[in-house]
Each structure stands twice: as structure tokens, then as C-alpha cells.
Design a protein around this motif. Sequence first.
Motif, PDB file in Angstrom:
ATOM      1  N   LYS A  70       0.861  -1.186   0.000  1.00  0.00           N
ATOM      2  CA  LYS A  70       0.000   0.000   0.000  1.00  0.00           C
ATOM      3  C   LYS A  70       0.900   1.240   0.000  1.00  0.00           C
ATOM      4  O   LYS A  70       1.686   1.423   0.914  1.00  0.00           O
ATOM      5  CB  LYS A  70      -0.888   0.044   1.245  1.00  0.00           C
ATOM      6  N   LYS A 146      -6.374  -1.136 -14.936  1.00  0.00           N
ATOM      7  CA  LYS A 146      -7.052  -2.325 -14.430  1.00  0.00           C
ATOM      8  C   LYS A 146      -6.053  -3.457 -14.209  1.00  0.00           C
ATOM      9  O   LYS A 146      -6.019  -4.075 -13.150  1.00  0.00           O
ATOM     10  CB  LYS A 146      -8.120  -2.755 -15.458  1.00  0.00           C
ATOM     11  N   SER A 148      -2.956  -3.271 -13.780  1.00  0.00           N
ATOM     12  CA  SER A 148      -1.971  -2.964 -12.737  1.00  0.00           C
ATOM     13  C   SER A 148      -2.614  -2.903 -11.357  1.00  0.00           C
ATOM     14  O   SER A 148      -1.944  -2.604 -10.375  1.00  0.00           O
ATOM     15  CB  SER A 148      -1.287  -1.633 -13.036  1.00  0.00           C
ATOM     16  N   ILE A 316     -10.352   0.241  -3.781  1.00  0.00           N
ATOM     17  CA  ILE A 316      -8.983  -0.096  -3.371  1.00  0.00           C
ATOM     18  C   ILE A 316      -9.020  -1.345  -2.505  1.00  0.00           C
ATOM     19  O   ILE A 316      -8.189  -2.232  -2.628  1.00  0.00           O
ATOM     20  CB  ILE A 316      -8.338   1.073  -2.589  1.00  0.00           C
ATOM     21  N   ASP A 317     -10.043  -1.422  -1.677  1.00  0.00           N
ATOM     22  CA  ASP A 317     -10.175  -2.562  -0.776  1.00  0.00           C
ATOM     23  C   ASP A 317     -10.614  -3.814  -1.525  1.00  0.00           C
ATOM     24  O   ASP A 317     -10.213  -4.919  -1.203  1.00  0.00           O
ATOM     25  CB  ASP A 317     -11.191  -2.230   0.318  1.00  0.00           C
ATOM     26  N   ASP A 318     -11.428  -3.629  -2.527  1.00  0.00           N
ATOM     27  CA  ASP A 318     -11.914  -4.769  -3.297  1.00  0.00           C
ATOM     28  C   ASP A 318     -11.777  -4.473  -4.780  1.00  0.00           C
ATOM     29  O   ASP A 318     -12.661  -3.883  -5.401  1.00  0.00           O
ATOM     30  CB  ASP A 318     -13.380  -5.050  -2.939  1.00  0.00           C
ATOM     31  N   LYS A 319     -10.659  -4.931  -5.315  1.00  0.00           N
ATOM     32  CA  LYS A 319     -10.330  -4.592  -6.692  1.00  0.00           C
ATOM     33  C   LYS A 319     -11.301  -5.187  -7.706  1.00  0.00           C
ATOM     34  O   LYS A 319     -11.315  -4.809  -8.868  1.00  0.00           O
ATOM     35  CB  LYS A 319      -8.904  -5.081  -7.016  1.00  0.00           C
ATOM     36  N   ASN A 320     -12.087  -6.162  -7.257  1.00  0.00           N
ATOM     37  CA  ASN A 320     -13.004  -6.797  -8.204  1.00  0.00           C
ATOM     38  C   ASN A 320     -14.401  -6.201  -8.167  1.00  0.00           C
ATOM     39  O   ASN A 320     -15.307  -6.670  -8.861  1.00  0.00           O
ATOM     40  CB  ASN A 320     -13.080  -8.291  -7.937  1.00  0.00           C
TER      41      ASN A 320
ATOM     42  N   SER B   7     -10.220  -9.244  -2.971  1.00  0.00           N
ATOM     43  CA  SER B   7      -9.422  -9.169  -4.191  1.00  0.00           C
ATOM     44  C   SER B   7      -9.069 -10.547  -4.714  1.00  0.00           C
ATOM     45  O   SER B   7      -9.058 -11.541  -3.992  1.00  0.00           O
ATOM     46  CB  SER B   7      -8.153  -8.373  -3.943  1.00  0.00           C
ATOM     47  N   ASN B  13       2.343  -7.346 -10.110  1.00  0.00           N
ATOM     48  CA  ASN B  13       3.021  -6.767 -11.263  1.00  0.00           C
ATOM     49  C   ASN B  13       4.342  -7.481 -11.497  1.00  0.00           C
ATOM     50  O   ASN B  13       4.952  -8.009 -10.577  1.00  0.00           O
ATOM     51  CB  ASN B  13       3.282  -5.281 -11.027  1.00  0.00           C
TER      52      ASN B  13
END
Lengths: 342, 342
Positions: A70, A146, A148, A316-320, B7, B13
Motif C-alpha cells: 500500500k 485495471k 496494474s 482499493i479494498d476490493d479490486k473486483n 481481491s 506486477n
Amino acid sequence: MKSAGKSNPEKRNATSEDVAQLAGVSQATVSRVFAGGANVSEKKRKKILDAAAELEYKPNAQARSLITRKTMMVGIIMRNIKDPFYSAVLEIFHTRLSPLGYQLIFNNSENEIIEEWEIAKLLEFNVEGIIVTDALLSEGATRKLKRSGIVSILFNRHAEGLNCSAVYCDNYLAAQQIATYLVEMGHRSFAFISGPRNTSTTVDRLKGFQEVLRERNIKELTIIPGTYTYESGFKSAQELLTRNKKIDCIFCGSDIIALGVMDAARLVGFRIPEDLSVVGFDNIRMLGWTPYPLTTWEQPLEDMVTSTVELLLKEIDDKNAAPRIIAMKGRLVIRNTVRKKK
Amino acid sequence: MKSAGKSNPEKRNATSEDVAQLAGVSQATVSRVFAGGANVSEKKRKKILDAAAELEYKPNAQARSLITRKTMMVGIIMRNIKDPFYSAVLEIFHTRLSPLGYQLIFNNSENEIIEEWEIAKLLEFNVEGIIVTDALLSEGATRKLKRSGIVSILFNRHAEGLNCSAVYCDNYLAAQQIATYLVEMGHRSFAFISGPRNTSTTVDRLKGFQEVLRERNIKELTIIPGTYTYESGFKSAQELLTRNKKIDCIFCGSDIIALGVMDAARLVGFRIPEDLSVVGFDNIRMLGWTPYPLTTWEQPLEDMVTSTVELLLKEIDDKNAAPRIIAMKGRLVIRNTVRKKK
DNA sequence: ATCTATTTTGAATACGTATTCAAAATAGAT
DNA sequence: ATCTATTTTGAATACGTATTCAAAATAGAT
């Protein structure tokens, strides 16, 4: 090759290792104190804090982010920072993000559509999210972000099928309500001096405005696209009003445009609102100034920023999380630039 | 404790290690290609670049900065981003620093003097320098920055013995020239509606202005300090002009103040410049607008930023460089708010 | 005092890169 | 083809932190 400079023997900043040594504990324990969460006995905690104070220790954000993944950084790309509306936007974003520990990396762009090369540096710096105001992201840029794992949010724009969250003022609804108000005040011959033609902002507003006119069977609407600047508004109005004296009322794409329109109109000889009504959009602070008592549509700026930040944190917490598009209402602010026609 | 979110298996990366593997070389060689400078055979360089492109590899700025001790980040603390002068300042700083690879961390502050706690986060993030516009650093903050090896530069302010570089417009000289001009135009009764009383900006200008008046044996000068806002200028002028009808000419601490002054004056019944002359300071773009053809002092904005950046880079390179204080000239821009008295 | 459950601690490791140092490869001269 | 000087390369290491895992210390019950 860069010269290393004539710097001192480089007195380095204290590290957690230094603090550990002075406090007589392990580096791990120091880290536990500063990373928070973990249990540390009161005795050692105090020793560590004392040692840290003496050495002026502060955690190194880069080293920390390498582990935690982070960076606590967010990029903001602005296209129109000179417009007081967007100065305010920037200020509010900072006010919201700073207490959360996020640093805001400022970026300027002249471009209507942000391309990959413009976000390359932000990618290298591993910002956790990117906020784009008054512009769009290219498809390539969106995909890259996305992949990245970097969240992106459009502020005050939205785009179909761009797979990118957005927070904006419901321009369609706003334009409808503005048009309704203007028609009820007795106006029949309109001009819309807008921002760039193909942006969602312009398209949505035009749609809402035209729909109301169509319902009422009003035909007269001149559309003049331009940019969101005083100069653009001034020039458009000047040309329009010297050519066509019959215009009742001008609906402007932003307050800044409206200021230019008003000044041009007065120069050409129109009194406002006696000879010409003008409506703006945004409700910038300048409308408190004497020469510009502009009736306008207030964008719920604070709420829009709040929603954007909420969205940002959630993604940010749940990228999906699926992208969300949030349209916010605003309200008509009636001042003194629209007359009631008999 | 924060939830890790839902996530994905976190597709990470690509790293230099990944690229090395794909290209069949060592991580060190990949690093050499991206860090630049070192020699790498053409054959391997190509292989590496191809592999990097395929994996969409980009160097990780945090890991890099840990080694190089250069974060390529600069903090900017602004107190008055709503003033169009400072919006322009921000934009130009970005335009100058971005091509050098520096990221700009934006910070807002309400405070006239920036204290240690306000820069704490910038210290953790190891910015290489801090630019402070329209405000001062406290002594504590200055010391702390010095000890941490972080360069600090004041923009548009300066302070005696603060051991901190500064770039500003020579306000003393400017005020002298403005005063001379006004006296030559036949004015004898002045007011100075300024910014906050004890800032270098106000002090220097007052000194220059008063000096000229004293030489010419002119006694009438009313001083009204305030803030650098339209509202402050408006209020000051309103009070002044309803009380004292004899004022000839108002010298304003900034253009934004002058706009408020002009609107208030007109409201009270003064014509500008027939009944009252007004002079501003900054030469913001708005002065091109019809209602505000303000005679003003132009600050050499672009040059000031350029000098600030030069100073910044030099001090980053050589931390022991003595602080420098650079005063820049400006020029009088004559528009239409100062009359010639018979 | 003894035993068990819980809390606190430190050693080791990893994050992803740039750089050092010595070894390997290459270029150049004869 | 051989030798020397130069260039290129990889293994090892360090930057400063957070976290894992097992060991040590402590608290609590009897």
C-alpha cells in the motif's frame, strides 16, 4: 551520470534498527509499535517511543509500502485547474484524503482524453488510485490501470462501457429542470453556449434541455460549443448577439463561460436580465461578486467529492468490485439574471 | 485491523526478476537497462526490452528509491489555491517539474505559518524538497527539514534569519515604482488595502510605498490589512469609502483584493477611475475581463517558478549550499483604473 | 509451587531494486 | 593463434520495513 553533490558525509535518518538498538529491543518490536495493531508490553512501548523521539525516528514510507503493498498515494489528474470550480475540487479532495493518510499527487493535462503515457509515471509510483477530473481515460489507459490493479474514477464525467467508475452531477436532469424553469419564466428563444461538443457533460445537458423544449414545441435553440473558459464564452456570445438580436436567454455550460457571456452581452448593449437572461452551471464562489449575480445550477461539490473518495476506498479494498456510476442531483440557485417575461 | 478485501489471488506486477527470467539474463542486467547509464550489450538489451514489454514491466519507484535515496517527489504546500494567481502557480510548477521526473505532492494549509505536524507526512514520504507558497515555515519545521536533509523553499515570501531559501517578487521596489507612478499621476490621498499585516509581502510593500510618500511629503495614507480575498477587499473598501470620501487612490495587496475593492467602490457610488483610482498586484488573467481593467503590477510568474525549481534542484544536489534569497523584478501594467489628475 | 493458556518477543525472511566486486566474455594488437 | 586491455555479466548484498514462526515470558488457575 549525475554528480553526487558536495553533500555532507550524509547523516542518514534514523531507522527502526537504530531505535531498536537504543531501546534495547529487536527491530521487529519497534516495527510493531509504529505499524500499530500488534501487542507490545507497555514497558517496551515506552522505551521505544522515547528512543524514537530522541532519534527523531519516523517510519520510511517507501520501505513500508514495499511490504504492505500500500503506497498510500493517490494521483489526481486535472485539466482545468484555472477554473475556480476545479480549484475548489482539488482543495476538497485534499481535505478529504489527507486525514486518511493518503498523499495526493497532482497532475495537469491539457488533453480531453488521458492516454497511457500520461499515467506511466503514476504507475511506476504505484499510486493506489487515480482520480480524473473533467477528462476521460483512453481505453488503453483504463485497461492498463485495471491490469496494474490501480483504481480509477472519473470525476464530473462518465463514459459508456469504459469499465471505470464515475461520479458526476446529473446533467440531464439538471438541464431539464433549468429548461423548465426558463420556459415557465416565459422564454422562447434560446442559445446553449456549451463546453466541448462530444463530452458526456455537453451531450447530457443538451438532451435534457432539448427534451423540454420539444415537449413545449419550442423550436428556437442555437447551440454553440466551445471550451470551459471566460474567453470562449465571451467570443461565442459576442458573435451570437451581434448576429441574432432575438435571443431571449442563454444557457451556459459553466459559470466561467457565463461570466464571459454576460460581459460580452453588456458590451454589445444588452442589459441583464432586462434584455437577456443568462443561466450558468456550477455555482462558483465568484457569483457572490457584484457584477455577476448569476442564476445557476449548483453542483453538490462536497457530496460529489465525498462519494468519489468513498468509491475510491471501496475499490482499493476490493479490486473486483464492479465499476459504479453515481449521478448526483444539484439544485437551481436563483439570483438575478433571469427575468420573468410577460 | 483492515480487511484484505475480496481481491483476486492478487496478480502481482512483473518484477525485474520476472523479466530477467524471461529474457534469460540476471536481474542485475535488467536493472542496468532500466536504471540507464551502465553498459549492456545490444543483444541482451533487446531481449530484455522485449521481455519487459511482454510482461508490461515498469520499475517500482519505491524499491528504487530505497537504494538510490532519491524519491523523485517534491511536496508543495499552498495556502490560497482558490486565488487564480496560485492556481497558475501550481500549474506552472507541475509543468516544470514533471519533465524532470519529479512528482508533485499537493498539500493545502490554512495556516500563515506551517508547523512541524503539517509536514510530518511529507517527511515520512521522504520528499526531496518542499515548496511553500504564500506562507512561512515555523522555525521548528525549518530545523526539522534541515536535519532530515529535505530542501525547503519559500515562494513569494521571505523571512530574515530563517535559514531557508526564498524566491519572491521584489515588493519593496514594486511598491516604490507604483507609488511614484501614482504620485506623478497627481494623487495625494492614499489607502493601502493589504494582505495580513506581518507578512514580508505586506511589510516590504508598505515600506516602499511610504518611502516615496515621505520623500514627496505626502501624509495621507490609510492602511487596512486583511486577507487575500475578494470578500476582504470588498469589506475594507466599503467601510473605508463610506467613512472617508476623500480617498484618491487605493493600492491593493493583490488583484483579487482589488476586484473586491472596485465592486465595493462602485456600489458606494464611486466611478473608476474618474472618482477613484485603483491599483492591484499580480496581473492575474481575469484582468482581461471587461469589468476589471485593472492597472497592476505584474509578477514575473514563469521566471519566479523557473528560479524556484533551479534553486530546488541545486540544493537537492548540494545539501550544504547556503540558502539563497532571490528577489525578482516585475513591471507595471497600465490598464484603465488610474486617472491623471489635473 | 506447579501447570496451562495466553501474551510478548526476536530471528529470519521478503518486498523489488541498484550497485559492488570478481569472473567471464569480447575486442584488439601482434 | 596468443596475449592483453576492455567490456559485459551475474552473484551477492543492501536499502528499511512488516510479518511469520517458534521460543520465551507472563498471567491465571489450582
